[in-house]
Scaffold this active site. Structure first.
Site, short mmCIF file in Angstrom:
data_model
loop_
_atom_site.label_atom_id
_atom_site.label_comp_id
_atom_site.label_asym_id
_atom_site.label_seq_id
_atom_site.Cartn_x
_atom_site.Cartn_y
_atom_site.Cartn_z
N ASP A 180 0.82 -1.21 0.00
CA ASP A 180 0.00 0.00 0.00
C ASP A 180 0.85 1.26 0.00
O ASP A 180 2.04 1.22 0.27
CB ASP A 180 -0.90 0.01 1.24
CG ASP A 180 -2.14 -0.83 1.03
OD1 ASP A 180 -2.40 -1.21 -0.13
OD2 ASP A 180 -2.83 -1.12 2.03
N LYS B 208 -2.57 4.65 -4.92
CA LYS B 208 -2.91 5.54 -6.03
C LYS B 208 -1.63 6.20 -6.57
O LYS B 208 -0.84 6.73 -5.81
CB LYS B 208 -3.84 6.63 -5.51
CG LYS B 208 -4.82 7.09 -6.53
CD LYS B 208 -5.82 8.02 -5.87
CE LYS B 208 -6.86 8.45 -6.88
NZ LYS B 208 -7.94 9.18 -6.26
N MET C 191 -7.54 9.19 9.49
CA MET C 191 -8.20 9.67 8.26
C MET C 191 -9.10 10.88 8.54
O MET C 191 -10.16 11.00 7.94
CB MET C 191 -9.04 8.55 7.62
CG MET C 191 -8.23 7.35 7.18
SD MET C 191 -9.24 5.96 6.69
CE MET C 191 -9.68 5.24 8.26
N1 SAH Z 1 -3.81 0.36 9.12
C1 SAH Z 1 -3.27 1.66 9.42
C2 SAH Z 1 -4.30 2.76 9.24
C3 SAH Z 1 -4.76 2.94 7.82
S1 SAH Z 1 -5.90 4.26 7.66
C4 SAH Z 1 -2.72 1.67 10.84
O1 SAH Z 1 -2.91 0.71 11.58
O2 SAH Z 1 -2.07 2.65 11.22
C5 SAH Z 1 -4.85 5.57 7.14
C6 SAH Z 1 -4.70 6.60 8.23
O3 SAH Z 1 -3.77 6.16 9.21
C7 SAH Z 1 -4.15 7.92 7.77
O4 SAH Z 1 -5.17 8.73 7.21
C8 SAH Z 1 -3.63 8.51 9.06
O5 SAH Z 1 -4.68 9.04 9.83
C9 SAH Z 1 -3.11 7.27 9.78
N2 SAH Z 1 -1.66 7.11 9.58
C10 SAH Z 1 -1.03 6.13 8.94
N3 SAH Z 1 0.31 6.28 9.00
C11 SAH Z 1 0.53 7.41 9.71
C12 SAH Z 1 1.68 8.12 10.14
N4 SAH Z 1 2.92 7.70 9.84
N5 SAH Z 1 1.52 9.26 10.86
C13 SAH Z 1 0.29 9.70 11.19
N6 SAH Z 1 -0.84 9.06 10.81
C14 SAH Z 1 -0.73 7.94 10.09
#
Ligand code: SAH
Length: 258
Positions: free
Chosen positions: A39, A61, A175
């Site tokens: 991803d 994307k 998100m």
């Molecule tokens: N499965 C992922 C979440 C996916 S949804 C997890 O467990 O973290 C995607 C969201 O995760 C983003 O919109 C953001 O809010 C958060 N996110 C993912 N990586 C991040 C990072 N390095 N710093 C801050 N927020 C993050």
């Protein structure tokens, strides 16, 4: 777990951004995979551990192009696994936290495919730690919730901001940056004080991490003026102030030594 002569799909959590925040088990999966579907939020450095002849498939994307649909991803997982390959589905953070890992597991099991889920450090935990914000803290917060911020528009079941405003001490909103104003308004409407501390952690755990703090009353304007972008996490609650306490204590400690 099913055992078949066919291949196997590993739904793997890559951790929150820092490539070292991955589990040994996840790393071993990457090293042995024949095919890796990854991803957008996966740190590309992790792919350097793949076998030289592994097929690497980007599912996010690309500018000017469409992301792979969930259907196409599911079909690819099944396609490669049924050819006997070891397939890794590599996702940012944890596969079962807003990662659609559950949907993929259901699809795989319905097709009789062997699969295994390898958890990862979810971004709320990772970004919280690297921003010096503990999600719970004795005397300050005894509970936290991971909440999606992109359900403000009525497509899915709504997030119960009315209940969350009162029943959970720390909210970690994923998100949510695009909906920050709406989220703040919802919480204020349901009685959360406007002075409630809020932190935005952009690109948490990476060397590009930025932390912007404020309150429910002003965080939206701060986010605009600081041009906060995804991926970013919103942390709402008194625990945000621990960051300042740690910074102040650190300064004092440094002053005492020098
Ligand atoms: N499965 C992922 C979440 C996916 S949804 C997890 O467990 O973290 C995607 C969201 O995760 C983003 O919109 C953001 O809010 C958060 N996110 C993912 N990586 C991040 C990072 N390095 N710093 C801050 N927020 C993050």
């Amino acid at each position: 777990m099913l055992t078949t002569n066919k291949g196997k799909v590993y739904l793997v959590g890559a951790g929150p951004g820092d490539p070292e925040l991955i589990t040994l088990k996840a790393l071993r999966c990457i090293q042995t995979a024949d095919v890796i579907l990854y991803d957008r939020l996966v740190n590309p450095e992790l792919l350097s551990h793949a076998k030289g002849d592994a097929e690497l498939i980007y599912c996010g994307k690309l500018p000017g192009a469409h992301a792979m649909t969930q259907r196409a991803i599911n079909d690819s997982l099944i396609h490669y696994a049924s050819q006997g390959h070891i397939v890794v589905r590599l996702k940012g953070g944890d596969p079962y936290v807003f990662g659609r890992g559950g949907e993929e597991a259901l699809e795989l099991v319905s097709m009789g495919m062997a699969y295994e889920t390898i958890p990862g450090i979810t971004s709320a935990i990772g970004a919280g730690a690297s921003a010096d914000i503990p999600l719970t803290h004795r005397g300050v917060a005894a509970s936290f919730a991971c909440v999606t911020g992109n359900r403000c528009n009525g497509d899915h079941e709504p997030v119960r901001w009315d209940l969350l405003a009162h029943s959970v001490d720390t909210l970690a909103v994923y998100m949510g940056v695009g909906q920050l104003e709406q989220i703040s308004l919802e919480l204020l409407k349901h009685g959360k004080p406007s002075v409630t501390p809020v932190a935005l952690i952009e690109q948490g755990t990476t060397d590009k991490q930025r932390v912007i703090t404020g309150t429910l009353g002003d965080i939206h304007n701060r986010a605009i003026s600081m041009k906060v972008k995804n991926p970013a996490l919103i942390i709402i609650g008194e625990v945000v102030l621990i960051r300042d306490r740690l910074a102040a204590a650190m300064q004092q400690a440094v002053a005492m030594i020098s």
